[in-house]
Write a protein that holds these residues in place. Structure first.
Motif, PDB file in Angstrom:
ATOM      1  N   GLY A  35       0.596  -1.305   0.174  1.00  0.00           N
ATOM      2  CA  GLY A  35      -0.044  -0.454   0.158  1.00  0.00           C
ATOM      3  C   GLY A  35       0.851   1.287  -0.178  1.00  0.00           C
ATOM      4  N   THR A  36       2.162   1.205  -0.369  1.00  0.00           N
ATOM      5  CA  THR A  36       2.427   2.244  -0.176  1.00  0.00           C
ATOM      6  C   THR A  36       3.251   2.681  -1.772  1.00  0.00           C
ATOM      7  OG1 THR A  36       4.714   1.334  -0.385  1.00  0.00           O
ATOM      8  CG2 THR A  36       4.161   1.456   2.032  1.00  0.00           C
ATOM      9  N   GLN A  37       3.012   2.356  -2.391  1.00  0.00           N
ATOM     10  CA  GLN A  37       2.833   2.667  -4.357  1.00  0.00           C
ATOM     11  C   GLN A  37       1.283   2.738  -4.756  1.00  0.00           C
ATOM     12  OE1 GLN A  37       5.458   3.231  -5.726  1.00  0.00           O
ATOM     13  NE2 GLN A  37       3.762   4.431  -7.151  1.00  0.00           N
ATOM     14  N   ASP A  38       0.947   4.130  -4.562  1.00  0.00           N
ATOM     15  CA  ASP A  38      -0.076   4.475  -5.414  1.00  0.00           C
ATOM     16  C   ASP A  38      -0.282   4.221  -6.549  1.00  0.00           C
ATOM     17  OD1 ASP A  38       0.479   6.853  -6.046  1.00  0.00           O
ATOM     18  OD2 ASP A  38       0.230   7.797  -4.024  1.00  0.00           O
ATOM     19  N   TYR A  39      -1.508   4.083  -7.488  1.00  0.00           N
ATOM     20  CA  TYR A  39      -1.583   4.191  -9.117  1.00  0.00           C
ATOM     21  C   TYR A  39      -0.952   5.161  -9.667  1.00  0.00           C
ATOM     22  CZ  TYR A  39      -2.779  -0.571  -7.941  1.00  0.00           C
ATOM     23  OH  TYR A  39      -2.627  -2.626  -7.867  1.00  0.00           O
ATOM     24  N   THR A  40      -1.275   6.209  -8.512  1.00  0.00           N
ATOM     25  CA  THR A  40      -1.289   7.298 -10.026  1.00  0.00           C
ATOM     26  C   THR A  40      -0.051   7.828  -9.587  1.00  0.00           C
ATOM     27  OG1 THR A  40      -1.552   8.890  -7.660  1.00  0.00           O
ATOM     28  CG2 THR A  40      -3.439   8.743  -8.699  1.00  0.00           C
ATOM     29  N   GLN A  77       5.213   6.663 -13.505  1.00  0.00           N
ATOM     30  CA  GLN A  77       6.009   7.798 -13.191  1.00  0.00           C
ATOM     31  C   GLN A  77       7.573   7.003 -13.115  1.00  0.00           C
ATOM     32  OE1 GLN A  77       4.333  11.049 -11.160  1.00  0.00           O
ATOM     33  NE2 GLN A  77       5.523  12.398 -12.570  1.00  0.00           N
ATOM     34  N   ARG A  78       7.185   5.969 -12.343  1.00  0.00           N
ATOM     35  CA  ARG A  78       7.922   4.724 -11.471  1.00  0.00           C
ATOM     36  C   ARG A  78       8.055   4.018 -12.373  1.00  0.00           C
ATOM     37  NH1 ARG A  78       7.628   1.776  -5.534  1.00  0.00           N
ATOM     38  NH2 ARG A  78       9.518   0.829  -6.063  1.00  0.00           N
ATOM     39  N   VAL A  79       7.433   3.430 -13.111  1.00  0.00           N
ATOM     40  CA  VAL A  79       7.663   2.222 -14.208  1.00  0.00           C
ATOM     41  C   VAL A  79       8.780   3.155 -15.489  1.00  0.00           C
ATOM     42  CG1 VAL A  79       6.965   0.336 -15.976  1.00  0.00           C
ATOM     43  CG2 VAL A  79       5.909   0.866 -12.763  1.00  0.00           C
ATOM     44  N   ALA A  80       7.573   4.253 -15.519  1.00  0.00           N
ATOM     45  CA  ALA A  80       8.787   5.097 -16.923  1.00  0.00           C
ATOM     46  C   ALA A  80      10.002   4.994 -15.883  1.00  0.00           C
ATOM     47  CB  ALA A  80       7.878   6.151 -16.683  1.00  0.00           C
ATOM     48  N   GLY A  81      10.213   5.475 -15.402  1.00  0.00           N
ATOM     49  CA  GLY A  81      11.915   6.052 -14.332  1.00  0.00           C
ATOM     50  C   GLY A  81      12.356   4.466 -14.793  1.00  0.00           C
ATOM     51  N   HIS A  82      12.469   4.134 -14.360  1.00  0.00           N
ATOM     52  CA  HIS A  82      13.076   2.517 -14.269  1.00  0.00           C
ATOM     53  C   HIS A  82      12.833   1.508 -15.768  1.00  0.00           C
ATOM     54  CE1 HIS A  82      14.467   2.597 -10.711  1.00  0.00           C
ATOM     55  NE2 HIS A  82      13.035   2.830  -9.751  1.00  0.00           N
ATOM     56  N   LEU A  83      12.158   2.395 -16.794  1.00  0.00           N
ATOM     57  CA  LEU A  83      11.765   1.145 -17.815  1.00  0.00           C
ATOM     58  C   LEU A  83      13.083   0.781 -18.709  1.00  0.00           C
ATOM     59  CD1 LEU A  83       9.348   0.281 -19.723  1.00  0.00           C
ATOM     60  CD2 LEU A  83      10.194   2.483 -21.014  1.00  0.00           C
TER      61      LEU A  83
END
Length: 74
Positions: free
Chosen positions: A29-34, A38-44
């Motif tokens: 629950g510490t990662q919200d979907y909003t 962005q987070r995934v794109a940063g580590h793509l």
């Protein structure tokens, strides 16, 4: 993807530290979907590299291990 999605997911979780941390954060629950996109794109780049490695079942290169010295009985 060559096999069941759950199987690939487990393989990917084993291989990717980044993906493993993202999934842990989602489930805790510490990662919200909003901000997930962005987070995934940063580590793509690294995530895609891990994904391709997982799908192709490419193992890390084997490291040569030294041979044990033979012990002679006296």
């Amino acid at each position: 993807m060559g096999t069941a999605v759950t199987t690939r997911m487990i393989q990917f979780l084993r291989r990717s530290t980044i993906f493993r941390q993202i999934m842990a954060d989602i489930f805790s629950g510490t990662q919200d979907y909003t901000t997930l996109k962005q987070r995934v794109a940063g580590h793509l780049g690294m995530t895609l590299s891990d994904f391709v490695t997982s799908v192709l079942n490419v193992e890390n290169p084997a490291v040569a291990k030294p041979r044990p010295e033979s012990v002679t009985a006296r």
